[in-house]
Scaffold this motif. Sequence first.
Motif, PDB file in Angstrom:
ATOM      1  N   CYS A   1      -5.029  -3.077   6.502  1.00  0.00           N
ATOM      2  CA  CYS A   1      -3.974  -2.894   5.499  1.00  0.00           C
ATOM      3  C   CYS A   1      -2.610  -3.247   6.092  1.00  0.00           C
ATOM      4  O   CYS A   1      -1.812  -3.933   5.454  1.00  0.00           O
ATOM      5  CB  CYS A   1      -3.970  -1.466   4.971  1.00  0.00           C
ATOM      6  N   ALA A   2      -2.359  -2.771   7.298  1.00  0.00           N
ATOM      7  CA  ALA A   2      -1.087  -3.080   7.966  1.00  0.00           C
ATOM      8  C   ALA A   2      -0.956  -4.583   8.194  1.00  0.00           C
ATOM      9  O   ALA A   2       0.117  -5.160   8.014  1.00  0.00           O
ATOM     10  CB  ALA A   2      -0.986  -2.321   9.287  1.00  0.00           C
ATOM     11  N   GLU A   3      -2.050  -5.222   8.548  1.00  0.00           N
ATOM     12  CA  GLU A   3      -2.041  -6.676   8.756  1.00  0.00           C
ATOM     13  C   GLU A   3      -1.771  -7.411   7.439  1.00  0.00           C
ATOM     14  O   GLU A   3      -1.012  -8.379   7.396  1.00  0.00           O
ATOM     15  CB  GLU A   3      -3.378  -7.128   9.367  1.00  0.00           C
ATOM     16  N   MET A   4      -2.355  -6.938   6.354  1.00  0.00           N
ATOM     17  CA  MET A   4      -2.111  -7.560   5.049  1.00  0.00           C
ATOM     18  C   MET A   4      -0.645  -7.415   4.653  1.00  0.00           C
ATOM     19  O   MET A   4      -0.051  -8.368   4.148  1.00  0.00           O
ATOM     20  CB  MET A   4      -3.012  -6.939   3.983  1.00  0.00           C
ATOM     21  N   GLU A   5      -0.065  -6.241   4.881  1.00  0.00           N
ATOM     22  CA  GLU A   5       1.345  -6.054   4.552  1.00  0.00           C
ATOM     23  C   GLU A   5       2.225  -6.957   5.409  1.00  0.00           C
ATOM     24  O   GLU A   5       3.191  -7.530   4.934  1.00  0.00           O
ATOM     25  CB  GLU A   5       1.756  -4.588   4.715  1.00  0.00           C
TER      26      GLU A   5
ATOM     27  N   LEU B   1      -9.414 -10.698   4.990  1.00  0.00           N
ATOM     28  CA  LEU B   1      -9.004  -9.362   5.432  1.00  0.00           C
ATOM     29  C   LEU B   1      -9.560  -8.245   4.549  1.00  0.00           C
ATOM     30  O   LEU B   1      -9.476  -7.073   4.900  1.00  0.00           O
ATOM     31  CB  LEU B   1      -7.475  -9.272   5.457  1.00  0.00           C
ATOM     32  N   THR B   2     -10.108  -8.602   3.398  1.00  0.00           N
ATOM     33  CA  THR B   2     -10.612  -7.592   2.460  1.00  0.00           C
ATOM     34  C   THR B   2     -12.124  -7.651   2.407  1.00  0.00           C
ATOM     35  O   THR B   2     -12.704  -7.924   1.369  1.00  0.00           O
ATOM     36  CB  THR B   2     -10.033  -7.805   1.049  1.00  0.00           C
ATOM     37  N   THR B   3     -12.735  -7.351   3.520  1.00  0.00           N
ATOM     38  CA  THR B   3     -14.187  -7.376   3.573  1.00  0.00           C
ATOM     39  C   THR B   3     -14.765  -6.465   2.496  1.00  0.00           C
ATOM     40  O   THR B   3     -14.092  -5.538   2.040  1.00  0.00           O
ATOM     41  CB  THR B   3     -14.680  -6.917   4.954  1.00  0.00           C
ATOM     42  N   PRO B   4     -15.989  -6.697   2.087  1.00  0.00           N
ATOM     43  CA  PRO B   4     -16.566  -5.940   0.983  1.00  0.00           C
ATOM     44  C   PRO B   4     -16.550  -4.419   1.161  1.00  0.00           C
ATOM     45  O   PRO B   4     -16.637  -3.695   0.201  1.00  0.00           O
ATOM     46  CB  PRO B   4     -18.003  -6.455   0.914  1.00  0.00           C
ATOM     47  N   PHE B   5     -16.416  -3.936   2.373  1.00  0.00           N
ATOM     48  CA  PHE B   5     -16.495  -2.496   2.587  1.00  0.00           C
ATOM     49  C   PHE B   5     -15.120  -1.844   2.741  1.00  0.00           C
ATOM     50  O   PHE B   5     -15.044  -0.654   3.026  1.00  0.00           O
ATOM     51  CB  PHE B   5     -17.380  -2.187   3.787  1.00  0.00           C
ATOM     52  N   LEU B   6     -14.045  -2.592   2.545  1.00  0.00           N
ATOM     53  CA  LEU B   6     -12.707  -2.019   2.633  1.00  0.00           C
ATOM     54  C   LEU B   6     -12.359  -1.350   1.306  1.00  0.00           C
ATOM     55  O   LEU B   6     -12.185  -2.007   0.289  1.00  0.00           O
ATOM     56  CB  LEU B   6     -11.661  -3.096   2.967  1.00  0.00           C
ATOM     57  N   GLN B   7     -12.283  -0.025   1.346  1.00  0.00           N
ATOM     58  CA  GLN B   7     -11.934   0.745   0.155  1.00  0.00           C
ATOM     59  C   GLN B   7     -10.465   1.130   0.244  1.00  0.00           C
ATOM     60  O   GLN B   7     -10.016   1.677   1.242  1.00  0.00           O
ATOM     61  CB  GLN B   7     -12.810   1.991   0.065  1.00  0.00           C
ATOM     62  N   LEU B   8      -9.716   0.841  -0.804  1.00  0.00           N
ATOM     63  CA  LEU B   8      -8.289   1.134  -0.830  1.00  0.00           C
ATOM     64  C   LEU B   8      -8.025   2.425  -1.586  1.00  0.00           C
ATOM     65  O   LEU B   8      -8.847   2.862  -2.381  1.00  0.00           O
ATOM     66  CB  LEU B   8      -7.547  -0.029  -1.496  1.00  0.00           C
ATOM     67  N   LEU B   9      -6.869   3.030  -1.329  1.00  0.00           N
ATOM     68  CA  LEU B   9      -6.488   4.234  -2.061  1.00  0.00           C
ATOM     69  C   LEU B   9      -5.467   3.919  -3.139  1.00  0.00           C
ATOM     70  O   LEU B   9      -5.702   4.153  -4.304  1.00  0.00           O
ATOM     71  CB  LEU B   9      -5.946   5.294  -1.108  1.00  0.00           C
TER      72      LEU B   9
ATOM     73  N   PHE C   1       0.843  -1.194   0.000  1.00  0.00           N
ATOM     74  CA  PHE C   1       0.000   0.000   0.000  1.00  0.00           C
ATOM     75  C   PHE C   1       0.875   1.239   0.000  1.00  0.00           C
ATOM     76  O   PHE C   1       1.875   1.285   0.708  1.00  0.00           O
ATOM     77  CB  PHE C   1      -0.878   0.045   1.264  1.00  0.00           C
ATOM     78  N   ASP C   2       0.471   2.242  -0.764  1.00  0.00           N
ATOM     79  CA  ASP C   2       1.102   3.554  -0.646  1.00  0.00           C
ATOM     80  C   ASP C   2       0.501   4.294   0.538  1.00  0.00           C
ATOM     81  O   ASP C   2       1.161   5.081   1.186  1.00  0.00           O
ATOM     82  CB  ASP C   2       0.893   4.389  -1.909  1.00  0.00           C
ATOM     83  N   GLU C   3      -0.777   4.039   0.792  1.00  0.00           N
ATOM     84  CA  GLU C   3      -1.461   4.707   1.887  1.00  0.00           C
ATOM     85  C   GLU C   3      -2.266   3.674   2.672  1.00  0.00           C
ATOM     86  O   GLU C   3      -3.151   3.027   2.128  1.00  0.00           O
ATOM     87  CB  GLU C   3      -2.387   5.791   1.342  1.00  0.00           C
ATOM     88  N   VAL C   4      -1.920   3.521   3.943  1.00  0.00           N
ATOM     89  CA  VAL C   4      -2.630   2.582   4.812  1.00  0.00           C
ATOM     90  C   VAL C   4      -3.860   3.295   5.352  1.00  0.00           C
ATOM     91  O   VAL C   4      -3.756   4.248   6.118  1.00  0.00           O
ATOM     92  CB  VAL C   4      -1.712   2.091   5.955  1.00  0.00           C
ATOM     93  N   VAL C   5      -5.033   2.850   4.910  1.00  0.00           N
ATOM     94  CA  VAL C   5      -6.284   3.525   5.251  1.00  0.00           C
ATOM     95  C   VAL C   5      -7.085   2.804   6.334  1.00  0.00           C
ATOM     96  O   VAL C   5      -8.113   3.293   6.764  1.00  0.00           O
ATOM     97  CB  VAL C   5      -7.169   3.701   3.995  1.00  0.00           C
ATOM     98  N   ASP C   6      -6.593   1.656   6.758  1.00  0.00           N
ATOM     99  CA  ASP C   6      -7.347   0.826   7.693  1.00  0.00           C
ATOM    100  C   ASP C   6      -6.342  -0.098   8.384  1.00  0.00           C
ATOM    101  O   ASP C   6      -5.357  -0.502   7.756  1.00  0.00           O
ATOM    102  CB  ASP C   6      -8.366   0.006   6.876  1.00  0.00           C
ATOM    103  N   PRO C   7      -6.569  -0.466   9.641  1.00  0.00           N
ATOM    104  CA  PRO C   7      -5.645  -1.389  10.321  1.00  0.00           C
ATOM    105  C   PRO C   7      -5.468  -2.722   9.582  1.00  0.00           C
ATOM    106  O   PRO C   7      -4.425  -3.352   9.670  1.00  0.00           O
ATOM    107  CB  PRO C   7      -6.298  -1.620  11.685  1.00  0.00           C
TER     108      PRO C   7
END
Length: 131
Positions: A56-60, A76-84, A48-54
């Motif tokens: 994201c850090a777990e995925m990395e 970890l990517t529930t339907p409501f997780l929007q990435l930047l 991720f360039d921008e971590v928008v949700d905890p």
Amino acid sequence: MSRDTAEAEAGMEGITFPAWHGKHYVPLAELLVRLGSFGLDLTWRIEFDEVVDPRCAEMERLSADEGMDTLTLLSLTTPFLQLLDAEARGFAQDKPVVVLTEFDSSLWNVRAVDERVLSELRHHYPGAQDL
């Protein structure tokens, strides 16, 4: 991002399409499901360039070293997780076979070694264009 996309995308065809279809955002989870059996046995690394949700850090964290399996990534990517700005690379036997790149919550680029994957996505996202 500090990834080597040129290496990952070598020999792959690709498409691009809007991340928004009307009011519906196309999340990473949806793309993983659309990969079907092709994506089930892959090992994933995500950055991720921008971590928008905890999550994201777990995925990395789980992407480090060996990567994670598809079902772990999907959980970890529930339907409501929007990435930047993110890139998920799927590997089969240490070779990249699919790259999902999300730009600024507005555009998805998908590259794959298997044209059937791209055909499936073109069917679901009619605005898709070849890269």
